[in-house]
Design a protein around this motif. Structure first.
Motif, PDB file in Angstrom:
ATOM      1  N   UNK A 248       0.842  -1.330  -0.208  1.00 21.26           N
ATOM      2  CA  UNK A 248       0.083   0.030   0.001  1.00 21.26           C
ATOM      3  C   UNK A 248       1.016   1.628   0.028  1.00 21.26           C
ATOM      4  N   UNK A 249       1.848   1.555   1.166  1.00 22.55           N
ATOM      5  CA  UNK A 249       2.940   2.548   1.045  1.00 22.55           C
ATOM      6  C   UNK A 249       3.559   2.886  -0.491  1.00 22.55           C
ATOM      7  N   UNK A 250       4.424   1.426  -0.810  1.00 14.29           N
ATOM      8  CA  UNK A 250       4.293   1.748  -2.418  1.00 14.29           C
ATOM      9  C   UNK A 250       3.727   2.343  -3.510  1.00 14.29           C
ATOM     10  N   UNK A 251       2.374   1.771  -3.707  1.00 13.15           N
ATOM     11  CA  UNK A 251       1.964   1.857  -4.565  1.00 13.15           C
ATOM     12  C   UNK A 251       1.072   3.876  -4.157  1.00 13.15           C
ATOM     13  N   UNK A 252       1.179   3.557  -2.681  1.00 14.80           N
ATOM     14  CA  UNK A 252       1.059   5.478  -2.551  1.00 14.80           C
ATOM     15  C   UNK A 252       1.797   6.122  -3.319  1.00 14.80           C
ATOM     16  N   UNK A 253       2.820   6.018  -2.809  1.00 11.76           N
ATOM     17  CA  UNK A 253       4.235   7.486  -3.151  1.00 11.76           C
ATOM     18  C   UNK A 253       4.369   6.845  -4.821  1.00 11.76           C
ATOM     19  N   UNK A 254       3.876   5.875  -5.455  1.00 13.58           N
ATOM     20  CA  UNK A 254       3.864   5.578  -6.811  1.00 13.58           C
ATOM     21  C   UNK A 254       3.236   6.957  -7.270  1.00 13.58           C
ATOM     22  N   UNK A 255       2.033   6.794  -7.003  1.00 12.76           N
ATOM     23  CA  UNK A 255       1.607   7.818  -7.403  1.00 12.76           C
ATOM     24  C   UNK A 255       2.057   9.395  -6.762  1.00 12.76           C
ATOM     25  N   UNK A 256       2.008   9.936  -5.766  1.00 16.41           N
ATOM     26  CA  UNK A 256       2.003  10.745  -4.787  1.00 16.41           C
ATOM     27  C   UNK A 256       3.427  11.600  -5.893  1.00 16.41           C
ATOM     28  N   UNK A 257       4.144  10.440  -6.376  1.00 14.86           N
ATOM     29  CA  UNK A 257       5.319  11.181  -7.021  1.00 14.86           C
ATOM     30  C   UNK A 257       5.063  11.116  -8.982  1.00 14.86           C
ATOM     31  N   UNK A 258       4.436  10.494  -9.199  1.00 21.46           N
ATOM     32  CA  UNK A 258       3.725  10.406 -10.198  1.00 21.46           C
ATOM     33  C   UNK A 258       4.378   9.393 -11.096  1.00 21.46           C
ATOM     34  N   UNK A 259       4.515   8.470 -10.930  1.00 23.71           N
ATOM     35  CA  UNK A 259       5.252   7.017 -11.272  1.00 23.71           C
ATOM     36  C   UNK A 259       4.126   6.141 -12.445  1.00 23.71           C
ATOM     37  N   UNK A 260       4.493   5.623 -13.481  1.00 23.94           N
ATOM     38  CA  UNK A 260       4.567   5.180 -14.155  1.00 23.94           C
ATOM     39  C   UNK A 260       4.357   3.438 -14.203  1.00 23.94           C
ATOM     40  N   UNK A 261       5.116   3.155 -12.973  1.00 24.37           N
ATOM     41  CA  UNK A 261       5.689   1.960 -12.501  1.00 24.37           C
ATOM     42  C   UNK A 261       6.925   2.150 -11.728  1.00 24.37           C
ATOM     43  N   UNK A 262       7.066   0.895 -11.037  1.00 24.87           N
ATOM     44  CA  UNK A 262       7.501   0.439  -9.935  1.00 24.87           C
ATOM     45  C   UNK A 262       7.847  -0.890 -10.027  1.00 24.87           C
ATOM     46  N   UNK A 263       8.912  -1.276  -9.136  1.00 29.23           N
ATOM     47  CA  UNK A 263       9.099  -2.718  -8.685  1.00 29.23           C
ATOM     48  C   UNK A 263       9.121  -2.949  -7.748  1.00 29.23           C
TER      49      UNK A 263
END
Length: 168
Positions: free
Chosen positions: A123-138
């Protein structure tokens, strides 16, 4: 280049064409990622386990994320570096440890700087991705293969990669 910084928010998922989302997922899945521990870099890739990384930095969960936006070359390096510093400050505020990391295409192309975050929840990983405008993470669990998490809905042109999650 890795291009992990194609915005998932801000410009909105509708502004990134489905065909481009599928292309980016293929590129990100094929990219090479490295985490720096001390003076050495350790390779990890989507779909493979990362035992060398896990031996160097022990955790239960791992997240590769960057704050660079938009794709390298379109935003001045100082702006991307400032965004990365904001990400580091956010990680410190959350009490999450991290190590410098980078990604590049599998031909050694342009580098995009990020970090490997230790023990963030999904949940934190996805929230950080959205907060920092990322299209993808690992993201991966210790001992399991590295997974690519795409922040968009799955486009019809996307490959059936078993290590890619479309969560949009």
């Amino acid at each position: 280049m890795v291009e992990h910084s194609v915005p998932a928010t801000g410009s909105g998922p509708a502004r990134v064409a489905e065909e481009e989302r599928a292309r980016l997922a293929r590129a990100w899945a094929a990219a090479h990622y490295f985490v720096t521990v001390g003076r050495q870099e350790w390779l990890f890739r989507t779909g493979m386990t990362a035992p060398e990384v896990e031996r160097q930095i022990m955790a239960n969960r791992y997240l590769f994320i960057t704050a660079w936006n938009p794709p390298p070359g379109e935003t001045p390096r100082p702006d991307n570096d400032a965004a990365q510093e904001r990400l580091h400050a956010r990680l410190h505020a959350l009490g999450l440890g991290f190590h410098p990391a980078l990604g590049c295409d599998n031909r050694g192309g342009m580098v995009e700087h990020g970090c490997v975050v230790l023990d963030a929840t999904l949940e934190q990983a996805d929230a950080l991705a959205r907060e920092f405008g990322q299209g993808g993470t690992l993201f991966w669990q210790a001992g399991a293969p590295v997974r690519l998490r795409m922040m968009w809905p799955r486009p019809t042109q996307a490959d059936d990669d078993p290590h890619t999650d479309w969560i949009g």
